[in-house]
Design a protein around this motif. Structure first.
Motif, PDB file in Angstrom:
ATOM      1  N   ALA A  47      55.228  40.862  38.571  1.00  0.00           N
ATOM      2  CA  ALA A  47      54.213  40.229  37.726  1.00  0.00           C
ATOM      3  C   ALA A  47      54.395  38.726  37.668  1.00  0.00           C
ATOM      4  N   ALA A  48      55.617  38.251  37.952  1.00  0.00           N
ATOM      5  CA  ALA A  48      55.895  36.819  37.897  1.00  0.00           C
ATOM      6  C   ALA A  48      55.395  36.068  39.126  1.00  0.00           C
ATOM      7  N   GLU A  49      54.961  36.777  40.152  1.00  0.00           N
ATOM      8  CA  GLU A  49      54.467  36.127  41.370  1.00  0.00           C
ATOM      9  C   GLU A  49      53.119  35.446  41.096  1.00  0.00           C
ATOM     10  N   PRO A  50      52.771  34.402  41.868  1.00  0.00           N
ATOM     11  CA  PRO A  50      51.449  33.778  41.728  1.00  0.00           C
ATOM     12  C   PRO A  50      50.334  34.812  41.873  1.00  0.00           C
ATOM     13  N   THR A  51      49.269  34.611  41.134  1.00  0.00           N
ATOM     14  CA  THR A  51      48.209  35.615  41.060  1.00  0.00           C
ATOM     15  C   THR A  51      47.669  36.015  42.429  1.00  0.00           C
ATOM     16  N   GLY A  52      47.335  35.036  43.259  1.00  0.00           N
ATOM     17  CA  GLY A  52      46.756  35.349  44.560  1.00  0.00           C
ATOM     18  C   GLY A  52      47.688  36.175  45.421  1.00  0.00           C
ATOM     19  N   ASP A  55      41.893  44.224  40.315  1.00  0.00           N
ATOM     20  CA  ASP A  55      41.969  43.573  38.999  1.00  0.00           C
ATOM     21  C   ASP A  55      42.445  44.555  37.929  1.00  0.00           C
ATOM     22  N   ALA A  56      41.937  45.792  37.983  1.00  0.00           N
ATOM     23  CA  ALA A  56      42.325  46.785  36.985  1.00  0.00           C
ATOM     24  C   ALA A  56      43.806  47.149  37.109  1.00  0.00           C
ATOM     25  N   VAL A  57      44.272  47.335  38.347  1.00  0.00           N
ATOM     26  CA  VAL A  57      45.692  47.654  38.555  1.00  0.00           C
ATOM     27  C   VAL A  57      46.560  46.464  38.159  1.00  0.00           C
ATOM     28  N   ASP A  58      46.089  45.257  38.473  1.00  0.00           N
ATOM     29  CA  ASP A  58      46.875  44.064  38.144  1.00  0.00           C
ATOM     30  C   ASP A  58      47.100  43.924  36.642  1.00  0.00           C
ATOM     31  N   ARG A  59      46.142  44.394  35.840  1.00  0.00           N
ATOM     32  CA  ARG A  59      46.319  44.297  34.393  1.00  0.00           C
ATOM     33  C   ARG A  59      47.483  45.156  33.885  1.00  0.00           C
ATOM     34  N   VAL A  95      45.273  53.758  35.839  1.00  0.00           N
ATOM     35  CA  VAL A  95      44.022  53.280  36.439  1.00  0.00           C
ATOM     36  C   VAL A  95      43.635  54.212  37.581  1.00  0.00           C
ATOM     37  N   ALA A  96      42.440  54.771  37.522  1.00  0.00           N
ATOM     38  CA  ALA A  96      41.951  55.644  38.596  1.00  0.00           C
ATOM     39  C   ALA A  96      41.677  54.813  39.844  1.00  0.00           C
TER      40      ALA A  96
END
Length: 314
Positions: free
Chosen positions: A248-253, A276-280, A291-292
């Motif tokens: 989670a600490a990695e840059p978003t992209g 996006d859903a999994v990233d949350r 997340v499905a």
């Protein structure tokens, strides 16, 4: 200087054709397979490659989507043979409707891969600019690579650095009459509408030709993506047994590309909404459930947060 290719006598002065010949030289080897629609881009590519002394096999695909398509493919093959190339016509079936362009491309490449492990195609700088704009409308501005590898086929685009005007001009210089696809004049196709409406408007607003700048932006997008994809490939071992929460600490992209790779590694099709859903589950965790992400024979596939990792369960 070559005076003829096959039965076609080359003109002494042909500045557009010369641009194409220079463009293909970095990619040349003894025998080249070229996807030939009969349109000006692919027809000029066949001619330029032959003029450089290379053996060419032209592969003409009949998509069976328009009346008279077989005749178009046969005529393209005849033009290639007239210039001294080998040529074959292959018939494929594509279901018309939404997504037809992508389906036709996949079917075409599948046909190519049955006969060769490398195919050249005639995309130009103008195609690159249009692709960048189309990608931007989908939230993913991207470009085409000069060369890329599919599972069973390498695709080479030698003409990405030259303009569509050069391919049309080269055909005129050589006395070739290319096929004009009627779909290229139908603004119902988004790419055609961008070509005929958006780019001319951008030229007016910009006060000059917008294509070189758009194509440069596309190339930079490709180069940036290659850097990130290389990093993802080197680190793939980190999520072989679940995706670590610590990432989670990695840059978003970078993190989202890692997540996409994680899902694909389990045979799951990815989309921006799904990523996006999994990233949350990583970046905005507040105890939410899984997340499905798809289905399996056993039921629904979900990504869940479990024991310090994201896991896929069914």
């Amino acid at each position: 200087m070559v005076a003829k290719i096959g039965e076609l006598v080359l003109p002494r002065m042909s500045p557009n054709f010369l641009e194409l010949r220079k463009a293909v030289r970095p990619y040349l080897h003894d025998h080249v397979h070229i996807g030939l629609s009969g349109g000006p881009d692919s027809l000029a590519l066949v001619a330029a490659t032959l003029a450089e002394g290379v053996q060419v096999s032209a592969m003409c695909i009949d998509h069976n989507l328009q009346a008279g398509s077989r005749a178009v493919a046969e005529n393209a093959a005849a033009l290639a043979r007239h210039m001294g190339a080998h040529a074959q016509v292959h018939s494929i079936q594509v279901s018309p409707g939404e997504g037809m362009e992508a389906a036709a491309r996949e079917a075409r490449y599948a046909s190519f891969s049955q006969l060769t492990d490398e195919i050249w195609v005639g995309h130009t700088m103008d195609d690159q600019a249009e692709t960048y704009l189309l990608g931007g409308l989908r939230g993913n501005p991207a470009g085409m690579k000069d060369a890329f590898r599919r599972p069973e086929l390498s695709v080479i685009r030698p003409l990405l650095g030259v303009r569509r005007a050069h391919t049309h001009g080269a055909c005129a210089e050589l006395g070739l009459t290319p096929w004009q696809d009627p779909q290229n004049f139908d603004d119902a196709f988004r790419r055609v509408s961008i070509r005929n409406k958006v780019i001319p408007l951008l030229a007016e607003v910009h006060g000059g030709d917008p294509v070189p700048g758009l194509a440069l932006a596309a190339r930079r997008a490709v180069e940036d993506a290659e850097v990130v994809e290389g990093d993802v490939e080197k680190r793939r071992h980190e999520w072989q047994d679940g995706f670590p929460i610590a990432l989670a600490a990695e840059p978003t992209g970078l993190r989202k590309r890692m997540l996409a790779d994680f899902l694909r590694g389990h045979g799951i099709a990815v989309s921006s909404r799904k990523i996006d859903a999994v990233d949350r589950l990583l970046s905005d965790w507040h105890g939410q459930g899984g997340v499905a992400v798809g289905k399996s024979d056993a039921g629904r596939l979900e990504v869940v947060r479990q024991s310090g990792k994201l896991k896929i369960t069914d």
